[in-house]
Design an enzyme around this catalytic site. Structure first.
Site, short mmCIF file in Angstrom:
data_model
loop_
_atom_site.label_atom_id
_atom_site.label_comp_id
_atom_site.label_asym_id
_atom_site.label_seq_id
_atom_site.Cartn_x
_atom_site.Cartn_y
_atom_site.Cartn_z
N GLY A 59 20.09 -45.62 -14.05
CA GLY A 59 21.13 -44.91 -13.30
C GLY A 59 22.22 -45.87 -12.89
N GLU B 235 16.58 -41.12 0.82
CA GLU B 235 15.42 -42.01 0.82
C GLU B 235 14.88 -42.21 2.25
OE1 GLU B 235 15.86 -44.94 -2.94
OE2 GLU B 235 17.53 -45.14 -1.54
N GLY C 136 14.86 -46.66 -15.11
CA GLY C 136 15.76 -46.09 -14.10
C GLY C 136 17.18 -46.49 -14.42
N ARG D 11 27.27 -43.19 -10.23
CA ARG D 11 27.41 -42.55 -11.54
C ARG D 11 28.50 -41.51 -11.47
NH1 ARG D 11 21.77 -40.67 -14.04
NH2 ARG D 11 21.19 -40.49 -11.87
N LYS E 179 17.60 -55.41 6.25
CA LYS E 179 18.41 -54.35 5.66
C LYS E 179 17.94 -52.98 6.15
CE LYS E 179 20.66 -52.74 1.54
NZ LYS E 179 20.54 -52.34 0.17
N ASN F 13 20.24 -50.37 8.15
CA ASN F 13 20.38 -49.05 7.55
C ASN F 13 19.96 -47.96 8.55
OD1 ASN F 13 19.57 -46.69 5.99
ND2 ASN F 13 20.03 -47.94 4.21
#
Ligand code: NAP
Length: 304
Positions: free
Chosen positions: A9, A263, A7, A131, A183, A187
């Site tokens: 990324g 997600e 991954g 990115r 978290k 979130n």
């Protein structure tokens, strides 16, 4: 001993570049030959830290490479992690260490079931990276990463110092589940609202009543899942994060703006699944989830 990064990324690239320049052996695993060829054409991973741009020609391969894997960092999105790990599972040596750096909860269990002979270490990170294009990564904010093993919490890996020396701030915790739940709760209180109101984190101060209702229900959930110690200070913690990150665009809102899958199944979706398992009815959170899914559907994005 070499690290493999599955991954490569934003976050995976940030870790890989720092390990590489510290002289630690590290190899990137791209999803297929096409991606590997594109990477080779780019000449390596580029990382911007502040004003500084650097190109790192890290060695790379595909899952089909035959070499054994002893230390694997998985930095795919939560919804990709299981399939990505399955593609390299046969290369893991018995007792291999696999660090799972996915946001939310739920993906880790699925990965663990796929690789029962490996030691899976769970991670929760406040680092920030994005990115700019294919293999150009920008460090967006400093932070640190908690690591822990729910099965052998006392068994601290011997490579933590190596990561810190490479400039990757990490800390071992005996209770990683608590970090992940903390978290996740923060979130769930912030990210969906930033998407629905299309606003930066700080603008949520105008929705204090709604945040209050959401954190009350999240507190009931935390008690049900035996993290009651996290419940009393939750609202204050959420408001503190909103203030500390007032100018930030949440990761979920960024995903929506750039037309990427979110997600949510591993955040609010997981929270509601756990509520149902414990016989809790959390009307505000259920309504929030419905509104969020409707919003995603309207924008042509996957609702899971
Ligand atoms: P990202 O930039 O989208 O990177 C994910 C990478 O996984 C992509 O390079 C993707 O490859 C690769 N991938 C997907 N399936 C794969 C497969 N089967 N085989 C090999 N590679 C595969 O995501 P990210 O922002 O780094 O986030 C990773 C995780 O860290 C998420 O759970 C996120 O919530 C969490 N996190 C991120 C940050 C952050 O600041 N970025 C901070 C804290 C936590 P392609 O390029 O080919 O699609």
């Amino acid at each position: 001993m070499s690290w493999h990064i599955l991954g490569a990324g934003s976050l995976g690239g940030l870790w890989a570049a720092r390990l590489f320049r510290a002289g630690t052996p590290v190899r990137l695993i791209f999803r297929d030959r096409l991606r590997l060829a594109q990477y080779r054409t780019a000449g390596g991973l580029s990382l911007r830290e502040g004003e500084q741009d650097s190109l790192y020609p890290l060695p790379a391969e595909t899952p089909q490479d035959a070499s054994p894997i002893r230390r694997l960092l998985v930095t795919c999105k939560a919804y990709d992690a299981e399939n990505a790990v399955a593609a390299v599972a046969s290369r893991l040596v018995p007792g291999a260490e696999v660090v799972l750096l996915q946001n939310g909860i739920g993906s880790q269990e699925r990965v663990i079931e796929r690789i029962p002979r490996a030691r899976c270490i769970l991670a929760s990170s406040t680092e920030g990276a994005f990115r700019e294009s294919g293999f150009k990564i920008v460090q967006a904010g400093k932070g640190h990463t908690w690591l822990g093993d729910p099965i052998h919490p006392e068994h601290t890996p011997d490579w933590l110092g190596e990561l810190n020396e490479a400039g990757i701030p990490v800390q071992w915790t005996a209770d990683i589940q608590s970090q992940l739940w903390r978290k996740l709760a923060i979130n769930c209180a912030i990210n969906p609202l930033t998407v629905l109101y299309n606003c930066r984190n700080g603008e949520l101060n105008a929705h204090a009543h709604e945040i209050n209702k959401i954190t009350n229900e999240l507190g009931r959930l935390l008690k049900a899942v035996e993290h009651e110690d996290l419940a009393p200070g939750l609202q204050e913690a959420v408001l503190a994060v909103i203030d500390a990150t007032a100018d930030n665009t949440s990761s979920m809102l960024q995903d929506v703006i750039y037309g990427r899958r979110t997600e949510i199944s591993f955040l609010l979706g997981y929270a509601l699944q756990e509520a149902q398992r414990h016989g809790l009815i959390l009307e505000t959170l259920e309504q929030l989830y419905r509104r969020l899914r409707d919003h995603l559907e309207t924008h042509g994005l996957p609702v899971d």
